[in-house]
Design an enzyme around this catalytic site. Structure first.
Site, PDB file in Angstrom:
ATOM      1  N   LYS A  95     -91.546  48.416 -14.838  1.00 24.82           N
ATOM      2  CA  LYS A  95     -90.039  48.769 -14.290  1.00 24.82           C
ATOM      3  C   LYS A  95     -91.126  49.635 -13.604  1.00 24.82           C
ATOM      4  O   LYS A  95     -89.852  51.298 -13.509  1.00 24.82           O
ATOM      5  CB  LYS A  95     -88.913  49.120 -15.300  1.00 24.82           C
ATOM      6  CG  LYS A  95     -88.423  48.282 -16.303  1.00 24.82           C
ATOM      7  CD  LYS A  95     -87.316  49.229 -17.236  1.00 24.82           C
ATOM      8  CE  LYS A  95     -86.879  48.204 -17.647  1.00 24.82           C
ATOM      9  NZ  LYS A  95     -87.725  47.450 -19.025  1.00 24.82           N
TER      10      LYS A  95
HETATM   11  O1  LIG Z   1     -81.530  46.131 -17.759  1.00 23.94           O
HETATM   12  C1  LIG Z   1     -82.669  45.821 -19.162  1.00 23.94           C
HETATM   13  C2  LIG Z   1     -83.453  46.118 -18.738  1.00 23.94           C
HETATM   14  C3  LIG Z   1     -84.914  45.278 -19.747  1.00 23.94           C
HETATM   15  N1  LIG Z   1     -84.555  45.818 -20.950  1.00 23.94           N
HETATM   16  C4  LIG Z   1     -85.795  45.156 -21.960  1.00 23.94           C
HETATM   17  O2  LIG Z   1     -85.332  43.786 -22.244  1.00 23.94           O
HETATM   18  C5  LIG Z   1     -85.404  44.047 -23.702  1.00 23.94           C
HETATM   19  C6  LIG Z   1     -84.279  44.086 -24.782  1.00 23.94           C
HETATM   20  O3  LIG Z   1     -84.492  43.833 -26.365  1.00 23.94           O
HETATM   21  P1  LIG Z   1     -83.757  43.360 -27.181  1.00 23.94           P
HETATM   22  O4  LIG Z   1     -84.882  43.928 -28.492  1.00 23.94           O
HETATM   23  O5  LIG Z   1     -83.749  41.552 -26.924  1.00 23.94           O
HETATM   24  O6  LIG Z   1     -82.339  44.301 -26.642  1.00 23.94           O
HETATM   25  C7  LIG Z   1     -86.651  45.519 -24.578  1.00 23.94           C
HETATM   26  O7  LIG Z   1     -87.764  44.952 -23.519  1.00 23.94           O
HETATM   27  C8  LIG Z   1     -85.842  46.288 -23.028  1.00 23.94           C
HETATM   28  O8  LIG Z   1     -86.700  46.964 -22.852  1.00 23.94           O
HETATM   29  C9  LIG Z   1     -83.023  46.072 -21.212  1.00 23.94           C
HETATM   30  O9  LIG Z   1     -82.881  45.606 -22.856  1.00 23.94           O
HETATM   31  N2  LIG Z   1     -82.567  46.165 -20.698  1.00 23.94           N
END
Ligand SMILES: O=c1ccn([C@@H]2O[C@H](COP(=O)(O)O)[C@@H](O)[C@H]2O)c(=O)[nH]1
Length: 270
Positions: A95
């Site tokens: 990001k």
């Molecule tokens: O809007 C967003 C953008 C990025 N993320 C990222 O995705 C994963 C989600 O992890 P989970 O364990 O499946 O919840 C994580 O790396 C976040 O930094 C997001 O969740 N939402």
């Protein structure tokens, strides 16, 4: 092969819209890895070996490596994926967003140092901060649009010139920033109505959709509202829901089964 070609090809070959998030937390790794020289890498390696036939892409979250002093293990992980799952692209979720000269360095970090196929970027600072990434025509640039977190609406849903901020991002991405056809958008699974709306605005653009699994997003709605006209166009990310499917020494096989199960569930709605 460009990121967009690679994503499409892996997605078709594995019949999958699943993105596995590689977000390893040292405190949550199985006991059997605790004495290893590179525990994070060993963990990721087992996850990749077990999941590579069921996924369309991998998404290491850079914070888990930077925060735990494991940058070398991030590099080792990406190299391992390129060698052992060569058709599966890697999205570096970091990001980034800063003034142009600094963004140049961030682009070098993502694409040269780490050899990522795509990177996530924050559009808050505008076009000049995205350009250093966008100019890498063969790499994917995945722009935050409507994020999955609870307070994402604080700014993203503000009205401005008759549209919400996230709609402006989608339209800029579609009409101005996609001059190399290498742009995708991040839309959270936790906001399916907005996902549907952005699909209407950007019918052909790929979306990275985090928020199923641990964050509770509805897979059926994501697929029904988010797919493009060909039943694709999505990389649906699950990190904790897959990598911690089982925290015993059986973790690799369990992650493989969880990735396959998510793939099949998604496909049942396509
Ligand atoms: O809007 C967003 C953008 C990025 N993320 C990222 O995705 C994963 C989600 O992890 P989970 O364990 O499946 O919840 C994580 O790396 C976040 O930094 C997001 O969740 N939402």
């Amino acid at each position: 092969m460009s990121f967009m070609e690679k994503l499409k090809s892996a997605s078709q070959h594995n019949r999958s819209l699943v993105c596995v998030g590689l977000d390893p937390d040292l405190k949550k790794l199985p006991e059997c890895l605790k004495g290893a020289e590179h525990p994070i890498f060993e963990f990721n390696k087992a996850i990749v070996d077990a999941t590579r036939d069921w996924v369309s892409c991998y998404k290491p979250q850079a914070a888990y490596y930077a925060g735990q002093g494991a940058d070398d293990e991030l590099k080792m992980t990406i190299d391992y994926i390129h060698e052992h799952a060569p058709m599966v692209p890697v999205i570096l979720d970091v990001k980034r967003g800063d003034i142009g000269s600094t963004a140049e360095m961030y682009a070098r970090e993502a694409f040269e140092r780490y050899q990522a196929d795509a990177v996530t970027v924050n559009p808050y600072m505008g076009f000049d901060t995205l350009k250093p990434f966008l100019d890498h025509a063969d790499k994917g640039v995945i722009i935050l649009c409507r994020t999955s977190n609870p307070n994402s609406g604080d700014l993203q849903n503000l009205m401005c010139d008759g549209r919400m901020v996230y709609e402006h991002v989608a339209l800029l991405a579609r009409d101005k920033w996609n001059y190399n056809n290498n742009v995708a958008l991040v839309i959270g699974a936790t906001y399916p109505e907005e996902l549907k709306h952005v699909r209407g605005l950007c019918p052909e653009m790929p979306f990275l959709v985090p928020g199923v699994g641990a964050q509770g997003g509805d897979v059926e709605k994501v697929v029904r509202f988010g797919c493009d006209a060909n039943g694709g166009g999505l990389a649906i990310n699950s990190s904790r829901g897959i990598i911690y499917a089982d925290r015993s020494e059986n973790f690799g096989a369990a992650a493989g089964a969880a990735a396959r199960q998510l793939r099949d569930l998604i496909n049942s709605f396509r």
